[in-house]
Design an enzyme around this catalytic site. Structure first.
Site, PDB file in Angstrom:
ATOM      1  N   CYS A   1     -61.271 -38.833 -71.332  1.00 42.27           N
ATOM      2  CA  CYS A   1     -62.249 -39.645 -72.045  1.00 42.27           C
ATOM      3  C   CYS A   1     -63.093 -40.354 -71.004  1.00 42.27           C
ATOM      4  O   CYS A   1     -62.783 -40.340 -69.819  1.00 42.27           O
ATOM      5  CB  CYS A   1     -61.550 -40.689 -72.903  1.00 42.27           C
ATOM      6  SG  CYS A   1     -60.444 -39.962 -74.106  1.00 42.27           S
TER       7      CYS A   1
ATOM      8  N   ARG B   1     -66.956 -35.731 -69.767  1.00 41.70           N
ATOM      9  CA  ARG B   1     -65.512 -35.961 -69.719  1.00 41.70           C
ATOM     10  C   ARG B   1     -64.857 -35.788 -71.082  1.00 41.70           C
ATOM     11  O   ARG B   1     -63.630 -35.743 -71.191  1.00 41.70           O
ATOM     12  CB  ARG B   1     -65.226 -37.380 -69.233  1.00 41.70           C
ATOM     13  CG  ARG B   1     -65.776 -37.690 -67.865  1.00 41.70           C
ATOM     14  CD  ARG B   1     -65.592 -39.147 -67.570  1.00 41.70           C
ATOM     15  NE  ARG B   1     -64.195 -39.490 -67.552  1.00 41.70           N
ATOM     16  CZ  ARG B   1     -63.449 -39.576 -66.460  1.00 41.70           C
ATOM     17  NH1 ARG B   1     -63.985 -39.348 -65.286  1.00 41.70           N
ATOM     18  NH2 ARG B   1     -62.191 -39.890 -66.525  1.00 41.70           N
TER      19      ARG B   1
ATOM     20  N   TRP C   1     -62.164 -37.456 -76.052  1.00 42.89           N
ATOM     21  CA  TRP C   1     -61.707 -36.074 -76.178  1.00 42.89           C
ATOM     22  C   TRP C   1     -60.337 -36.184 -76.815  1.00 42.89           C
ATOM     23  O   TRP C   1     -59.394 -36.654 -76.190  1.00 42.89           O
ATOM     24  CB  TRP C   1     -61.658 -35.411 -74.802  1.00 42.89           C
ATOM     25  CG  TRP C   1     -61.611 -33.920 -74.886  1.00 42.89           C
ATOM     26  CD1 TRP C   1     -60.650 -33.103 -74.390  1.00 42.89           C
ATOM     27  CD2 TRP C   1     -62.593 -33.077 -75.493  1.00 42.89           C
ATOM     28  NE1 TRP C   1     -60.970 -31.804 -74.650  1.00 42.89           N
ATOM     29  CE2 TRP C   1     -62.149 -31.749 -75.332  1.00 42.89           C
ATOM     30  CE3 TRP C   1     -63.785 -33.305 -76.175  1.00 42.89           C
ATOM     31  CZ2 TRP C   1     -62.867 -30.661 -75.815  1.00 42.89           C
ATOM     32  CZ3 TRP C   1     -64.499 -32.224 -76.657  1.00 42.89           C
ATOM     33  CH2 TRP C   1     -64.030 -30.919 -76.465  1.00 42.89           C
TER      34      TRP C   1
ATOM     35  N   ASN D   1     -58.855 -44.826 -71.503  1.00 49.32           N
ATOM     36  CA  ASN D   1     -58.826 -43.476 -70.955  1.00 49.32           C
ATOM     37  C   ASN D   1     -57.395 -43.245 -70.475  1.00 49.32           C
ATOM     38  O   ASN D   1     -56.889 -44.047 -69.690  1.00 49.32           O
ATOM     39  CB  ASN D   1     -59.824 -43.402 -69.784  1.00 49.32           C
ATOM     40  CG  ASN D   1     -59.868 -42.036 -69.147  1.00 49.32           C
ATOM     41  OD1 ASN D   1     -59.456 -41.049 -69.757  1.00 49.32           O
ATOM     42  ND2 ASN D   1     -60.368 -41.971 -67.926  1.00 49.32           N
ATOM     43  N   GLY D   2     -56.742 -42.201 -70.953  1.00 49.59           N
ATOM     44  CA  GLY D   2     -55.367 -41.941 -70.515  1.00 49.59           C
ATOM     45  C   GLY D   2     -54.441 -41.811 -71.708  1.00 49.59           C
ATOM     46  O   GLY D   2     -54.864 -41.433 -72.802  1.00 49.59           O
TER      47      GLY D   2
ATOM     48  N   GLU E   1     -61.382 -16.141 -60.485  1.00 40.14           N
ATOM     49  CA  GLU E   1     -62.344 -17.215 -60.730  1.00 40.14           C
ATOM     50  C   GLU E   1     -63.563 -16.690 -61.511  1.00 40.14           C
ATOM     51  O   GLU E   1     -64.062 -17.367 -62.417  1.00 40.14           O
ATOM     52  CB  GLU E   1     -62.757 -17.844 -59.391  1.00 40.14           C
ATOM     53  CG  GLU E   1     -63.822 -18.902 -59.464  1.00 40.14           C
ATOM     54  CD  GLU E   1     -63.465 -20.121 -60.332  1.00 40.14           C
ATOM     55  OE1 GLU E   1     -62.300 -20.259 -60.732  1.00 40.14           O
ATOM     56  OE2 GLU E   1     -64.379 -20.909 -60.620  1.00 40.14           O
TER      57      GLU E   1
ATOM     58  N   LYS F   1     -64.713 -18.084 -65.160  1.00 39.78           N
ATOM     59  CA  LYS F   1     -66.045 -18.608 -65.482  1.00 39.78           C
ATOM     60  C   LYS F   1     -66.565 -17.954 -66.755  1.00 39.78           C
ATOM     61  O   LYS F   1     -67.077 -18.624 -67.640  1.00 39.78           O
ATOM     62  CB  LYS F   1     -67.058 -18.349 -64.348  1.00 39.78           C
ATOM     63  CG  LYS F   1     -66.917 -19.171 -63.100  1.00 39.78           C
ATOM     64  CD  LYS F   1     -67.205 -20.646 -63.256  1.00 39.78           C
ATOM     65  CE  LYS F   1     -65.982 -21.386 -63.644  1.00 39.78           C
ATOM     66  NZ  LYS F   1     -65.230 -22.165 -62.729  1.00 39.78           N
TER      67      LYS F   1
ATOM     68  N   GLU G   1     -64.599 -19.179 -69.895  1.00 37.72           N
ATOM     69  CA  GLU G   1     -64.694 -20.582 -70.319  1.00 37.72           C
ATOM     70  C   GLU G   1     -66.067 -20.973 -70.830  1.00 37.72           C
ATOM     71  O   GLU G   1     -66.169 -21.814 -71.725  1.00 37.72           O
ATOM     72  CB  GLU G   1     -64.240 -21.548 -69.217  1.00 37.72           C
ATOM     73  CG  GLU G   1     -65.195 -21.702 -68.068  1.00 37.72           C
ATOM     74  CD  GLU G   1     -64.746 -22.748 -67.056  1.00 37.72           C
ATOM     75  OE1 GLU G   1     -64.353 -23.835 -67.459  1.00 37.72           O
ATOM     76  OE2 GLU G   1     -64.817 -22.433 -65.856  1.00 37.72           O
TER      77      GLU G   1
ATOM     78  N   HIS H   1     -50.314  -0.166 -62.338  1.00 38.98           N
ATOM     79  CA  HIS H   1     -49.061  -0.617 -62.948  1.00 38.98           C
ATOM     80  C   HIS H   1     -49.279  -1.161 -64.355  1.00 38.98           C
ATOM     81  O   HIS H   1     -48.497  -1.969 -64.830  1.00 38.98           O
ATOM     82  CB  HIS H   1     -48.387  -1.651 -62.052  1.00 38.98           C
ATOM     83  CG  HIS H   1     -48.178  -1.142 -60.663  1.00 38.98           C
ATOM     84  ND1 HIS H   1     -47.286  -0.127 -60.365  1.00 38.98           N
ATOM     85  CD2 HIS H   1     -48.796  -1.446 -59.488  1.00 38.98           C
ATOM     86  CE1 HIS H   1     -47.347   0.139 -59.069  1.00 38.98           C
ATOM     87  NE2 HIS H   1     -48.261  -0.646 -58.519  1.00 38.98           N
TER      88      HIS H   1
ATOM     89  N   LYS I   1     -64.118 -31.974 -68.791  1.00 35.53           N
ATOM     90  CA  LYS I   1     -64.153 -31.840 -67.332  1.00 35.53           C
ATOM     91  C   LYS I   1     -62.825 -32.172 -66.662  1.00 35.53           C
ATOM     92  O   LYS I   1     -62.364 -31.442 -65.805  1.00 35.53           O
ATOM     93  CB  LYS I   1     -65.260 -32.748 -66.794  1.00 35.53           C
ATOM     94  CG  LYS I   1     -65.517 -32.603 -65.315  1.00 35.53           C
ATOM     95  CD  LYS I   1     -66.203 -31.314 -65.006  1.00 35.53           C
ATOM     96  CE  LYS I   1     -66.455 -31.104 -63.537  1.00 35.53           C
ATOM     97  NZ  LYS I   1     -66.746 -29.699 -63.253  1.00 35.53           N
TER      98      LYS I   1
HETATM   99  C1  F6R Z   1     -62.853 -24.438 -64.621  1.00 34.45           C
HETATM  100  C2  F6R Z   1     -62.373 -25.758 -64.305  1.00 34.45           C
HETATM  101  C3  F6R Z   1     -60.932 -26.039 -64.463  1.00 34.45           C
HETATM  102  C4  F6R Z   1     -60.489 -27.053 -63.406  1.00 34.45           C
HETATM  103  C5  F6R Z   1     -59.037 -27.481 -63.666  1.00 34.45           C
HETATM  104  C6  F6R Z   1     -58.536 -28.420 -62.590  1.00 34.45           C
HETATM  105  O1  F6R Z   1     -64.218 -24.314 -64.360  1.00 34.45           O
HETATM  106  O2  F6R Z   1     -63.139 -26.614 -63.948  1.00 34.45           O
HETATM  107  O3  F6R Z   1     -60.172 -24.879 -64.396  1.00 34.45           O
HETATM  108  O4  F6R Z   1     -60.593 -26.480 -62.141  1.00 34.45           O
HETATM  109  O5  F6R Z   1     -58.967 -28.127 -64.898  1.00 34.45           O
HETATM  110  O6  F6R Z   1     -59.368 -29.515 -62.458  1.00 34.45           O
HETATM  111  P1  F6R Z   1     -59.417 -30.349 -61.121  1.00 34.45           P
HETATM  112  O7  F6R Z   1     -60.002 -29.504 -60.072  1.00 34.45           O
HETATM  113  O8  F6R Z   1     -60.286 -31.530 -61.445  1.00 34.45           O
HETATM  114  O9  F6R Z   1     -58.010 -30.739 -60.834  1.00 34.45           O
END
Ligand code: F6R
Length: 689
Positions: free
Chosen positions: A2, A33, A116, A143-144, A560, A564, A567, A583, A684
């Protein structure tokens, strides 16, 4: 997951409309966030029939008569959906209430929250600020997570409180009211201070949190406190030498001055930078109290009856306002992809010197790291992938076994970690709950803990023994892009620093250091593939699924790249180790399923050539990423689509190779009509397990 924000103006006249806009803007900056619901609280006019929340036909009754005579119940507005839906609903409610938006306040404290959902569905009643009850005597944004909220709730219900939301947060303002009422009933008016109420509340709370309190009993005051989650205080002095640029500024100076000022609390720096560069990263168990324009800080200690007063220095923020704006780009993700030549330059600035690497945050620990029995990379999602990309090079230069751990899996297994281990925690936000829990676990087991993060002052930065900031700048798009490439570069520099004592690898190290200096230029080159990746995205727009095969350094690129695409473009996509193709995954290959094979020039090149041949023989729909000039050798009959990228040193190639994948994911998302910066169901930073 949040965002919390507060704005207090002192000795400077601000109209209600201005205050609302500062709060909304703070929320807009924090929206990345969490964005399923939001809310704010501002002051009503002095007690009058309007102020006593007539919106709900509630006159406050007995509760209202307990408020100080010159105080009125604050107004709370909450709404489901994105910030703009809150903005619309606030203005229409304000209109219906006939509330004067031009009314000026020489001092005013407002709080705000973007949510969130974790406890309870997104809805106005589950949004914050959460309230102590009818008259909003205590309001809290949070937040938390409060882990003992059920027990607290039961106790409060026994004392006659009724709960309206399904949140864990609601216990906090109700507990504050309980503490306040009890003190007042026992000792009479004016005996208990706001900070005494909050410290008593903190004593009861378990979990990780950042909180901001506003109270009708303490008008024009705010209190913020935290344990775990990040919380920042921003200070903007409006007298002659505003934002004086002094390097350090003592909070002490703010304890007794009546100069006009604006003060801000925020869960991160992005919401503060447009107002001021003077900030303080609040530490765990600190209670920051703003009253009469003064800031006082208490350090809460469980063992002690009374918290001690502490002095802290303000820091100067090294961030520019442009970083939090889209500029000429349509989306933050697009801006952040194109920013990479610059973010990588910043990541390396001052760290490459005379054919060596200088990492200030690591230098005193290099010896211990070199003697460790094992290096363990720990992270989640993109950060894990970045570590995976750096792993082969670290193994090569250090000669130490390097193992990989997804933070959640390490915790589930309670995997063995020893005193002789170095555990490297990688996290863009420095706030990811799983990573932080794994950090506590590794600290408990005596390992040397190293942090790699983008967030100065984050819990990860503070709890690790040492570490390196990636300095990629504020990343606002939920999909991590520039942080990923900066993380790889930081870990490559770590490998160079750790391996710096070995003569045998000196030439290799020097070549990589030269390669690093050249990297931003090469990244600028690969970004020219933008149009080509848009065309590729057009051709893939209706496909159901996408596979990405990589190996060696580029196994991480496959994971990765696929992450991308899934997501943001909401398309099923899997990254796979090419060595595993036979395999199982080979069974999926047909003429329709698009498969991207990463086959840039490195030690695995000939193996990737043979993968391409096998896929070709099964009529796979192939897209091959290769080094410039290699198109004919990877695709002799011109039968597959080729993406040619500039060639750099093998261990840096993942930085180049991910960029076409980021562009592909971006364009696919736009073409499919999805939200680029705030993808469905994601936020995020993931601050709950
Ligand atoms: C994908 C993404 C997530 C973060 C993951 C860890 O684009 O951003 O997979 O990498 O949630 O987040 P951090 O790096 O903030 O620990």
């Amino acid at each position: 997951m949040c965002g919390i924000f507060a704005f207090l103006n002192y000795n400077v006249a601000r109209e209600r409309r201005y205050i609302l806009e500062v709060l909304f803007n703070g929320l807009r900056r924090l929206e990345y966030r969490g964005y399923d619901s939001s809310g704010i609280a501002i002051d009503a006019d002095l007690r009058s029939p309007v102020a006593i929340d007539k919106r709900e036909g509630n006159d406050g009754g007995e509760e209202a008569s307990r408020l100080p005579y010159n105080s009125a119940p604050p107004l709370v507005f909450r709404q489901e959906g994105k910030i703009e839906s809150l903005v619309r609903s606030v203005y229409s409610e304000v209109d219906a209430m006939d509330l004067n938006l031009e009314k000026s306040f020489s001092v005013h404290a407002g709080i705000a929250h973007t949510r969130w959902a974790t406890h309870g569905v997104p809805s106005p009643r589950n949004s914050h600020p959460q309230s102590s009850g009818a008259c909003n005597e205590f309001l809290v944004v949070h937040n938390g997570i409060i882990t003992n909220y059920e027990v607290l709730k039961e106790t409060l219900i026994r004392h006659g409180f009724t709960f309206e939301s399904e949140t864990d947060t609601e216990v906090i303002p109700k507990l504050a009211k309980f503490v306040f009422d009890k003190a007042r009933d026992e000792e009479g008016e004016q005996t208990v201070t706001f900070s005494q109420v909050v410290t008593e509340v903190m004593r009861q709370l378990e979990g990780a949190y950042a909180l901001i309190f506003k109270s009708a009993h303490y008008p024009n005051e705010l209190i913020a406190c935290k344990r775990g989650s990040t919380l920042i205080l921003g200070v903007k002095e409006l007298s002659d030498d505003k934002n004086s640029g002094k390097l350090f500024h003592d909070v002490k100076a703010l304890t007794k001055d009546e100069k006009p000022k604006e003060l801000f609390f925020s869960s991160d720096l992005c919401a503060i930078v447009e107002h001021t560069k003077n900030y303080l990263a609040i530490e765990d168990n600190e209670v920051v109290h703003i009253k009469d324009g003064c800031v006082s800080i208490l350090k809460f200690d469980y063992g002690r009856e009374k918290p001690a007063s502490v002095q802290r220095a303000l820091s100067v923020l090294e961030m520019e306002v442009e970083q939090i704006k889209k500029g000429n780009y349509d989306h933050f993700m697009q801006k952040e992809i194109h920013e990479q030549p610059h973010s990588l330059t910043t990541t390396m600035r001052g760290r490459l010197k005379d054919n060596s690497v200088v990492l200030g945050g690591l230098k005193d620990h290099l010896k211990t790291i070199r003697h460790s029995r094992r290096i363990i990379f720990i992270g989640c999602g993109t950060s894990y992938n970045a570590a995976l990309a750096a792993r082969p090079f670290l193994e090569e230069l250090s000669g130490i076994p390097v193992t990989m751990e997804l933070a959640s899996d390490l915790l589930d297994r309670q995997g063995p970690i020893y005193r002789e281990d170095t555990a490297v925690f990688v996290s863009q936000s420095g706030e990811t709950a799983d990573t932080l829990l794994a950090l506590e676990y590794a600290l408990g087991n005596g390992a040397l803990c190293v942090g790699v993060t983008n967030t100065v002052g984050s819990t990860l930065a503070r709890r690790t023994h040492c570490g390196v900031h990636i300095n990629a700048g504020c990343e606002i798009g939920v999909a991590s892009t520039k942080a990923y490439t900066s993380q790889i570069v930081v870990m490559a520099m770590m490998a160079l620093a750790i391996g710096a004592d070995k003569i045998s690898t000196q030439a290799r190290r020097e070549a990589i250091i030269n390669g690093l200096s050249d990297l931003p230029k090469k990244v600028a080159e690969v970004l020219k593939l933008d149009g080509e990746m848009r065309d590729l995205a057009k051709s893939l727009i209706d496909t159901q699924s996408l596979l990405v095969f990589g190996r060696g350094y580029n196994y991480a690129t496959a994971l990765e790249g696929a992450l991308k695409v899934k997501e943001v473009a909401l398309m099923h996509s899997e990254g796979m180790l090419a060595g595993e193709m036979k395999h199982g995954p080979l069974a999926l290959v047909d003429e329709t399923l698009p498969i991207i094979v990463i086959a840039t020039h490195d030690a695995c090149f000939s193996k990737q050539q043979s993968v391409i041949q096998q896929l070709h023989a099964r009529k796979g729909r192939l897209i091959v990423m290769c080094s410039e000039g290699d198109a004919t050798s990877v695709c002799p009959m011109g039968s597959c689509r080729v993406i040619e990228v500039p060639q750099v040193a093998d261990c840096l190639q993942p930085v180049i190779n991910i960029i076409p994948m980021q562009l592909l994911a971006y364009h696919l998302t736009v073409l499919r009509g999805y939200d680029v910066d705030q993808p469905r169901n994601l936020a995020k930073s993931v601050t709950t397990e």
